[in-house]
Design a protein around this motif. Structure first.
Motif, PDB file in Angstrom:
ATOM      1  N   THR A  20      23.944  50.930  -5.596  1.00 35.67           N
ATOM      2  CA  THR A  20      22.476  50.904  -5.629  1.00 35.67           C
ATOM      3  C   THR A  20      21.913  51.628  -6.851  1.00 35.67           C
ATOM      4  O   THR A  20      20.712  51.543  -7.105  1.00 35.67           O
ATOM      5  N   LYS A 134      18.648  54.248  -1.734  1.00 33.33           N
ATOM      6  CA  LYS A 134      17.875  53.959  -2.942  1.00 33.33           C
ATOM      7  C   LYS A 134      17.310  55.234  -3.543  1.00 33.33           C
ATOM      8  O   LYS A 134      17.220  55.376  -4.768  1.00 33.33           O
ATOM      9  N   ASP A 137      19.050  57.203  -6.246  1.00 30.66           N
ATOM     10  CA  ASP A 137      18.982  56.736  -7.624  1.00 30.66           C
ATOM     11  C   ASP A 137      17.975  57.538  -8.441  1.00 30.66           C
ATOM     12  O   ASP A 137      17.875  57.361  -9.652  1.00 30.66           O
TER      13      ASP A 137
END
Length: 212
Positions: A20, A134, A137
């Motif tokens: 991701t 996510k 990130d």
């Protein structure tokens, strides 16, 4: 067998994080200032950074943030920059380590409250959560703060149940360090020692009632 499931969840989270991650970073947010503060720590140019960023914020028609953010997270990033340079992926690996550590603490914190199946399910809620995957990130202080705030709750529980003086002393020292670090990462970390004071007051009140 069930311990292997926990290991599998941690490994799955680790692998999914890599899939991701974007090649760089999203533009916007607070990550740039965190990294610049980390660089200023590593290179010994803190005063220069504060001066330049203050000038930027003062002259900008729309200030993007404060002159400096709390220094705890930049301090964590500084060694990464010192050893690996300006490589975004290594900053993200630090966030990943914090998330994996958080999952381990979540598994341990309910050791006496939930059975193994419930603990596995609870860890899976975080380990396989698309939003958290996510969020890994992003080079932001949220996950490190989540780690240290959760660790403080775990240590508080250990301190509450400790019946050995040495164990209570060690837990108290670690709890104090965790409070300090959480507060340096995010200013709302000050709520953690406040919660501890309320906990002590409540425990003292219960003790007094039992004596009376």
């Amino acid at each position: 067998m069930k311990n292997k499931i926990i290991f599998f969840l941690l490994l799955t989270n680790f692998i999914l994080q890599f899939y991701t991650w974007s090649p760089g970073h999203n533009w916007g947010g607070d990550f740039a200032s965190y990294i610049m503060q980390a660089i200023s720590i590593s290179e010994g140019t803190i005063e220069k950074f504060i001066y330049q960023n203050n000038l930027t914020m003062t002259l900008s028609s729309n200030a993007l943030g404060p002159v400096t953010y709390p220094w705890g997270f930049p301090i964590m990033l500084a060694p990464v920059y010192t050893f690996f340079g300006f490589e975004i992926i290594f900053f993200k690996i630090l966030i990943l380590i914090c998330l994996i550590s958080f999952l381990i603490i979540i598994f341990k914190i309910f050791e006496n409250e939930l059975n193994m199946d419930e603990r596995i399910f609870y860890v899976a809620l975080f380990a396989l959560n698309p939003y958290l995957l996510k969020f890994g990130d992003s080079i932001l202080s949220d996950i490190p703060f989540m780690l240290f705030s959760t660790l403080s709750i775990y240590l508080l529980e250990k301190l509450n149940k400790s019946e050995v003086i040495i164990g209570a002393l060690i837990a108290s020292i670690l709890l104090g360090l965790t409070f300090m670090w959480a507060t340096t990462i995010r200013t709302n970390g000050i709520l953690l020692p406040v919660t501890y004071i309320i906990f002590l007051f409540q425990k003292l009140r219960v003790t007094v009632r039992c004596i009376i």
